[in-house]
Design a protein around this motif. Structure first.
Motif, PDB file in Angstrom:
ATOM      1  N   HIS A  64       0.891  -1.090   0.001  1.00  0.00           N
ATOM      2  CA  HIS A  64      -0.001  -0.015  -0.106  1.00  0.00           C
ATOM      3  C   HIS A  64       1.007   1.309   0.096  1.00  0.00           C
ATOM      4  O   HIS A  64       1.472   1.605   1.014  1.00  0.00           O
ATOM      5  N   HIS A  66       0.940   4.954  -1.580  1.00  0.00           N
ATOM      6  CA  HIS A  66       0.723   6.030  -2.473  1.00  0.00           C
ATOM      7  C   HIS A  66       1.844   7.000  -3.138  1.00  0.00           C
ATOM      8  O   HIS A  66       2.563   7.299  -2.247  1.00  0.00           O
ATOM      9  N   PRO A 124      -2.517   2.266  -4.644  1.00  0.00           N
ATOM     10  CA  PRO A 124      -3.952   2.321  -4.689  1.00  0.00           C
ATOM     11  C   PRO A 124      -4.620   3.347  -5.477  1.00  0.00           C
ATOM     12  O   PRO A 124      -5.445   3.833  -4.990  1.00  0.00           O
ATOM     13  N   HIS A 220      -9.753   0.547   0.503  1.00  0.00           N
ATOM     14  CA  HIS A 220      -9.424   1.069   1.685  1.00  0.00           C
ATOM     15  C   HIS A 220     -10.595   0.363   2.443  1.00  0.00           C
ATOM     16  O   HIS A 220     -11.966   0.727   2.206  1.00  0.00           O
ATOM     17  N   HIS A 243      -5.481  -1.405   5.346  1.00  0.00           N
ATOM     18  CA  HIS A 243      -5.687  -1.038   6.633  1.00  0.00           C
ATOM     19  C   HIS A 243      -6.401  -2.164   7.501  1.00  0.00           C
ATOM     20  O   HIS A 243      -6.202  -2.462   8.773  1.00  0.00           O
ATOM     21  N   ASP A 296       2.671   3.207   3.005  1.00  0.00           N
ATOM     22  CA  ASP A 296       1.372   4.303   2.733  1.00  0.00           C
ATOM     23  C   ASP A 296       1.708   5.363   1.921  1.00  0.00           C
ATOM     24  O   ASP A 296       1.318   5.458   0.886  1.00  0.00           O
TER      25      ASP A 296
END
Ligand SMILES: [Zn+2]
Length: 441
Positions: A64, A66, A124, A220, A243, A296
């Protein structure tokens, strides 16, 4: 290619062998031999890497991650600027990126990921200009799961929103256009943002697109919506839940029965004080669910270092549960390698050092203070080292990091350019938070 005289090869194979004085031979993209250096002495190769003092592992999987805008304004948000107010600012800045800006910020992110041992990432759906970034992935040689972020509900975030049918069609078109690109290093998935921002109809439609094209969906996820996903046909063995905050034991059971997978981002969770210890990771792993790790974003975690990501998981669950047995060093390392690969459906190709697998490998230099004394390479890696001791990274059999430097870009020049992009972005759209709490002159 041959890597020989490896002090320790941590294979992550079925027996979890750690081979001392090891050698690994690679032909093209794949591993052809794994064994003791002495046994493989007779195997010739065009290039030989002398890995004396080295620890070799399968490269990390970041489930994950971004990328897009984050490197341009990394560290802009103070550490108490969290939750919805942070997300509003994230999507506002992200939506203002130009194609050229996103190319450079993505290149810097990929440099940071590869140089600290990560070859595979799941973005994502944060990339707006996929064709420009495809050039980054091609040049860098990384393995990437990408997709188009879609939503169909009105929310207070600058997320891409479409009528439901159009969102499904865009997802399908994206998967057909990009899945399998770059000799299979690119996988395209369905990427509806979340159950809060997407209707059940859209989530179902996205899952159907993934099923139809033999690919996956990531979304998510938070507690309370697991049952809904299941009832609406949006949960299954090709679904990666990101998450999974606030899920309860019943939901753990639903996820396990569906065969779905999970990715958690320990550093973001701890930085936002949202209770890593409350996350049901030991329970999910206990029920056989593949749980991977993510970093993240450079503006939420804020680091991309694969070793620090593993360290955060190993420490965070112990402390959060007040239990030294909550998550071992080995279990945390599995989450970034073999189990991480399983959580994104790639464990047939990567995640361990075994004959037949793709050569996504990371070699650490251990003749450094933080690595010694070296008795147990797993313990030292997880608790003492970080990504700065990465010497060499292979992606799909190709050396992409050599002697600690990426081979496909000038890191300092890219860093300078991204600094300019960040200053320009803030000048153009305005930052709504101050840079730093202390007076800056
Ligand atoms: Zn995310």
């Amino acid at each position: 290619m041959k890597i020989e005289e490896i002090a320790f090869a941590v294979t992550l194979d079925a027996q979890r062998r750690v081979i001392r004085d090891a050698a690994v031979v690679i032909d093209g993209q794949r591993i052809t031999h794994v064994g003791k250096s002495d046994e493989l002495r007779g195997v010739e190769a065009e290039r030989v890497i002398d890995a004396r003092g080295g620890v070799l592992l399968p490269a990390f999987v970041n489930g994950h991650m971004h990328i897009s805008y984050a490197h341009a304004v990394r560290g802009l948000f103070p550490d108490d600027f969290v939750g919805q107010q942070r997300l509003r600012e994230v999507f506002r800045l992200q939506s203002a990126m130009t194609e050229e800006e996103e190319y450079w910020t993505s290149l810097l992110a990929i440099i940071e990921l590869l140089r600290s041992g990560t070859v595979t990432l799941v973005d994502p759906g944060s990339t707006k200009f996929v064709d420009a970034c495809m050039q980054v992935y091609a040049d860098a040689g990384c393995r990437v799961v990408t997709g188009e972020c879609v939503t169909d509900q009105e929310v207070d975030l600058a997320l891409p929103r479409y009528p439901t049918d159009e969102a499904v069609q865009r997802t399908s078109a994206f998967v057909q256009k990009y899945d399998g690109r770059l000799e299979g290093r690119v996988r395209a998935w369905a990427m509806p943002f979340s159950a809060d921002t997407c209707s059940w109809e859209l989530l179902h439609g996205c899952k159907a697109v993934a099923d139809e094209h033999g690919t996956w969906m990531t979304v998510h996820h938070s507690g309370g919506s697991t049952q809904g996903l299941m009832e609406h046909g949006a949960l299954g063995a090709n679904v990666l839940l990101a998450h999974a905050a606030g899920i309860d034991d019943t939901e753990v059971g639903l996820i396990a029965r569906a065969g779905a997978t999970v990715v958690v981002c320990p550093s973001t969770t701890m930085k936002e004080a949202s209770g890593l210890g409350t996350r049901k990771v030991p329970e999910l792993l206990g029920q056989g669910v593949a749980v991977g790790l993510g970093a993240d974003s450079a503006n939420s975690s804020n680091y991309l270092d694969g070793v620090r990501m593993v360290n955060a998981a190993a420490l965070g669950f112990k402390d959060g549960r007040r239990d030294v047995g909550a998550l071992s060093a080995e279990a945390a390392l599995e989450m970034a390698t073999l189990v991480g690969a399983r959580s994104v459906g790639l464990d047939g190709e990567i995640g361990s050092i075994e004959v037949g697998k793709k050569a996504d490998l990371v070699l650490f230099e251990t003749r450094r203070a933080e690595w010694r004394g070296l008795m147990d390479p797993v313990n030292n890696l997880v608790y003492a080292a970080d990504g700065r001791s990465v010497r060499c990274v292979l992606a799909d059999g190709r050396v992409v990091v050599d002697e600690g430097q990426v081979v496909f870009a000038d890191e300092a020049a890219v860093a300078d350019r991204v600094q300019g992009i960040g200053e320009g972005l803030l000048a153009r759209v305005g930052g709504r938070v101050n840079r730093g709490r202390w007076p800056m002159s």
